[in-house]
Enzyme design. Sequence first.
Site, PDB file in Angstrom:
ATOM      1  N   HIS A 271     -11.878  18.558   9.046  1.00  0.00           N
ATOM      2  CA  HIS A 271     -11.964  19.532  10.128  1.00  0.00           C
ATOM      3  C   HIS A 271     -10.575  20.119  10.339  1.00  0.00           C
ATOM      4  O   HIS A 271      -9.574  19.396  10.319  1.00  0.00           O
ATOM      5  CB  HIS A 271     -12.443  18.876  11.420  1.00  0.00           C
ATOM      6  CG  HIS A 271     -13.838  18.327  11.327  1.00  0.00           C
ATOM      7  ND1 HIS A 271     -14.295  17.293  12.108  1.00  0.00           N
ATOM      8  CD2 HIS A 271     -14.874  18.671  10.525  1.00  0.00           C
ATOM      9  CE1 HIS A 271     -15.555  17.028  11.800  1.00  0.00           C
ATOM     10  NE2 HIS A 271     -15.916  17.851  10.837  1.00  0.00           N
TER      11      HIS A 271
ATOM     12  N   ASP B 181     -17.594  25.812   7.071  1.00  0.00           N
ATOM     13  CA  ASP B 181     -18.575  25.975   8.140  1.00  0.00           C
ATOM     14  C   ASP B 181     -17.858  26.480   9.390  1.00  0.00           C
ATOM     15  O   ASP B 181     -17.106  25.743  10.037  1.00  0.00           O
ATOM     16  CB  ASP B 181     -19.255  24.629   8.400  1.00  0.00           C
ATOM     17  CG  ASP B 181     -20.353  24.729   9.460  1.00  0.00           C
ATOM     18  OD1 ASP B 181     -20.932  23.690   9.795  1.00  0.00           O
ATOM     19  OD2 ASP B 181     -20.603  25.850   9.972  1.00  0.00           O
TER      20      ASP B 181
ATOM     21  N   THR C  14     -21.198  21.506  18.801  1.00  0.00           N
ATOM     22  CA  THR C  14     -20.166  20.494  19.025  1.00  0.00           C
ATOM     23  C   THR C  14     -19.654  19.986  17.686  1.00  0.00           C
ATOM     24  O   THR C  14     -20.306  20.123  16.652  1.00  0.00           O
ATOM     25  CB  THR C  14     -20.705  19.302  19.835  1.00  0.00           C
ATOM     26  OG1 THR C  14     -21.764  18.678  19.090  1.00  0.00           O
ATOM     27  CG2 THR C  14     -21.216  19.739  21.195  1.00  0.00           C
TER      28      THR C  14
ATOM     29  N   HIS D  49       3.099 -15.489 -10.657  1.00  0.00           N
ATOM     30  CA  HIS D  49       3.905 -16.138  -9.622  1.00  0.00           C
ATOM     31  C   HIS D  49       4.983 -17.001 -10.282  1.00  0.00           C
ATOM     32  O   HIS D  49       4.690 -18.061 -10.848  1.00  0.00           O
ATOM     33  CB  HIS D  49       2.995 -16.998  -8.740  1.00  0.00           C
ATOM     34  CG  HIS D  49       3.642 -17.445  -7.461  1.00  0.00           C
ATOM     35  ND1 HIS D  49       2.930 -17.956  -6.402  1.00  0.00           N
ATOM     36  CD2 HIS D  49       4.942 -17.449  -7.054  1.00  0.00           C
ATOM     37  CE1 HIS D  49       3.754 -18.265  -5.420  1.00  0.00           C
ATOM     38  NE2 HIS D  49       4.980 -17.965  -5.800  1.00  0.00           N
TER      39      HIS D  49
ATOM     40  N   HIS E 297       2.847 -19.718 -12.798  1.00  0.00           N
ATOM     41  CA  HIS E 297       1.387 -19.777 -12.805  1.00  0.00           C
ATOM     42  C   HIS E 297       0.841 -18.420 -12.390  1.00  0.00           C
ATOM     43  O   HIS E 297       1.584 -17.535 -11.978  1.00  0.00           O
ATOM     44  CB  HIS E 297       0.876 -20.887 -11.877  1.00  0.00           C
ATOM     45  CG  HIS E 297       1.200 -20.662 -10.425  1.00  0.00           C
ATOM     46  ND1 HIS E 297       2.398 -21.067  -9.859  1.00  0.00           N
ATOM     47  CD2 HIS E 297       0.501 -20.060  -9.431  1.00  0.00           C
ATOM     48  CE1 HIS E 297       2.422 -20.726  -8.581  1.00  0.00           C
ATOM     49  NE2 HIS E 297       1.282 -20.112  -8.289  1.00  0.00           N
TER      50      HIS E 297
ATOM     51  N   LYS F 296      24.858   5.964 -15.232  1.00  0.00           N
ATOM     52  CA  LYS F 296      23.798   6.734 -14.577  1.00  0.00           C
ATOM     53  C   LYS F 296      23.903   8.180 -15.036  1.00  0.00           C
ATOM     54  O   LYS F 296      24.906   8.843 -14.796  1.00  0.00           O
ATOM     55  CB  LYS F 296      23.920   6.653 -13.059  1.00  0.00           C
ATOM     56  CG  LYS F 296      22.693   7.210 -12.344  1.00  0.00           C
ATOM     57  CD  LYS F 296      22.767   7.003 -10.855  1.00  0.00           C
ATOM     58  CE  LYS F 296      21.438   7.337 -10.197  1.00  0.00           C
ATOM     59  NZ  LYS F 296      20.889   8.629 -10.594  1.00  0.00           N
TER      60      LYS F 296
END
Length: 896
Positions: free
Chosen positions: A184, A233, A242, A392, A398, A599
């Site tokens: 909307h 619309d 409404t 992990h 694991h 860089k």
Amino acid sequence: MSPREQKVEIEGRTLRVSHLDKVMYPSTGTTKGEVIDYYRRVAEVMVPQAERRPATRKRWVDGVGTAKKPGKVFFRKDLEDSAPDWVPRADIDHHEGTSTYPLIDEPAVLIWLAQLAALEIHTPQWRFDADGEPVNPDRLVLDLDPGEGAGLGECAQVALWCRELLEEMGLDSFPVTSGSKGIHLYAPLDGSATADEVAKVAHRLARALEEEHPDHVVSDMKKALRRGKVLVDWSQNNGHKTTVCPYSLRGRERPTVSAPRTWEEIEDSGLEQLELEDVLARIEDGTDPISPLGFAQNGRARTASGAGKGTKNSKKEGKTGKKGKKDEKGATGATSGASSADTVSDRLSTYRSKRDAERTPEPVPVASAGDPADAAQEALDSDAPMFVIQEHHASSLHWDFRLEHEGVLVSWAVPKGPPLEEDVNRLAVQTEDHPLEYGTFEGTIPKDEYGGGEVLLWDSGTVEIEKWREGKEVIAVCHGREDGGLGGVPRRFALIHTGGMGRGAKSAAAKKKASSDWLLHLMKDQPDEDAAAPEGSTSAGGTDAASGAGSGTAPGDSAPGDAAPGDAAPDLGEPIRPMLATLGSRGDIDEDEWAFEMKWDGVRVIATLVPGELRLTSRGGKDMTPTFPELTELLEAIAPDTLQAGRVVLDGEVVALDAQDRPSFSRLQQRLGLTRERDVERARERTEVHLMVFDLLEAGGRSLLRTPYRERRDALFETVDASEHVSLPHADHGDVGHAIALSQDLQLEGVMAKKESGVYQPGRRARTWIKIKNSRHQEVVVVGWREGHGARAGGIGSLLLAVAGEDGALHYAGRVGTGFSDRDLEAVADRLRSRTRKTPPVDDVPAADARDAQWVRADLVGEVKYAERTEDDRLRQPVWRGWRPDKSADEVRWET
């Protein structure tokens, strides 16, 4: 009073609420108590949108039901006979008689309606005045509704086109994702036009959009015309129509919300509908994009007078909601002890007891019901449940295998990783249930905390639970990401509890451990590799909260889809998103564990290669291959047998060198954005580019994403040979001071410090890569320009800049007028000419800078060098460096 009832007090109003444990949204278990709590917490932003508007309601007394068995809905206009006398009301005369409507002029009315199971609130575009008389509309609304074959992304594009037309009419616009399928779009009006006049304007606007974009927009309601298009619309501007009120819940299968959004969100390709918890989190953060349309902000004072015949309205002047948080005695308690979320809370008690939220970055949701964290919802926007597998690196490596079930992630630790071959059993030790938001967690748990170590997202997606026998057997089909550890194909796993295998254990501890032991294996009967993921999911290849971070294989397993020499060459596939660095300093570096690269001052690219074909993609996913034809040399720089085995993916930086062989970002500007062959060849004669290749992400179809940095660098030099336009820059090990001094001597941008044990995390900004800059550079969004004087009279004198703050919104950051050549200024003028708008994209531009400013859409990114950032976030002495077409405006944040 019944034990199932409670009394609550909202700003001096006493209400009875009941049946708080009734489930209103079965798909999520959202209860009536949680609905009431939502409307209580949202009242401060919703009441200003609904105030003095007649409210029609859609009630689901027994809940919304399911897709197969929807709940019964009641549409209600007239005020209920049982309404308390303090509820504000007003009359409307219809052909069939006079109807009395409630007015949501205070939070207590929202709570009362929620108690009646009125999930949706609909209001017109006009309000009543202080005497209870209807006045002209104070807003225009366009409902963007996708037809079959179109979706929210198409609605977002149409919304942007609508915004441009409304701006040309001198109107601001505010988008709201509807909570259903579309968007909307609201525009504030001054109240001088009647509803009929507004409707005619809206109709003309819809027709204009249709004429301008006939393949994408339709303004006619006929369904036959809407396939693949978005209906604009306009009819809801009719005085008798409404629209669902901003912040109203929707009676859908999930608790979605008509949610106000920012334009930056609408422009985001990942735009999705928001749900209850998402919206509450935004409100807590102070996010209310539609607040200028609220009653208290639209220039008309609030009134304490009656709203209609016989009405008594004791609402006090001022903003609603904040006082109510302290005053109400039972609405927050309405969910406590009654909500289904309590069950989740209980299941997470063990998880909470092992973690201190102040000491671990892991999500640790509070114990109170009805308050899950919003991060979980991002990963759960589909109707399908989720799975996640995390690598992990704790005291022992694991894999954590987690399946969503009954509101939590049921979890097992698998020491050797999930099996990717049949007839292989892996021990899986069941651990405590984890909160849903853990499905998006990736980070480093402090070593002295429970589970200390690095947690990486190995794969994630949606899961189909085929069988769940509590404590005995689980069969599940996992649909992971295309680049995930499961290989991008659906996998059917079985978890079998070992049962009596621990009966012979002598100690209680041994018995407890044995009771946690399961076996995980890949079943012989596997789904088709092309099998669709559960409906509504974002499975393989989707862009969900964990996208871009799969390792491809578990230890001891071959990667599914690895190509053997002699096989047909694979296609280019989806590009891997580049890993991002964190801005830092020497103090962030432990030299013994880091390597240092220069860089390079250029544009980041991911190079993907298969035999005879190369693709270069920017950080934002844009195809840059036509722009840099000389880099096809890469195809000759890689051993043919490696390419025949599968695709090769490289990470690097495209640079243009100056006369001293130093990267020059200003020279590179002459090549950026060119795609036509004639333009590229002309620019290439003046400026050649080089590719500085610094990382290898995939070699011969084998993923190296989880291979440590140092091993990837060794493999890079074994895989790629340098050539005229392809370089393999050196990396220093263990001497940050030397690296910084060298970068300064060479007058380079700075140093990239990379942890040698770090893995590659696609699309993630990680602290295992630290950028140390020699000068201060800042990406900026151009929001306008000012006319020049003297030699620049009649043209652009300076650009007005903005940078997003911590709130995610753009804020003014100053203006830049140096660093441009005359040719640069002509090109800037050409680029900005088509982006003109009448109002500033930011609202904090000082009057002195805004006085003669010309405003433009905030969608172009540039870069400046500057001396200092002031306390009020303004750039001092900025110098223009050039455009950044490889960056999008929503990425721009302060470099801190």
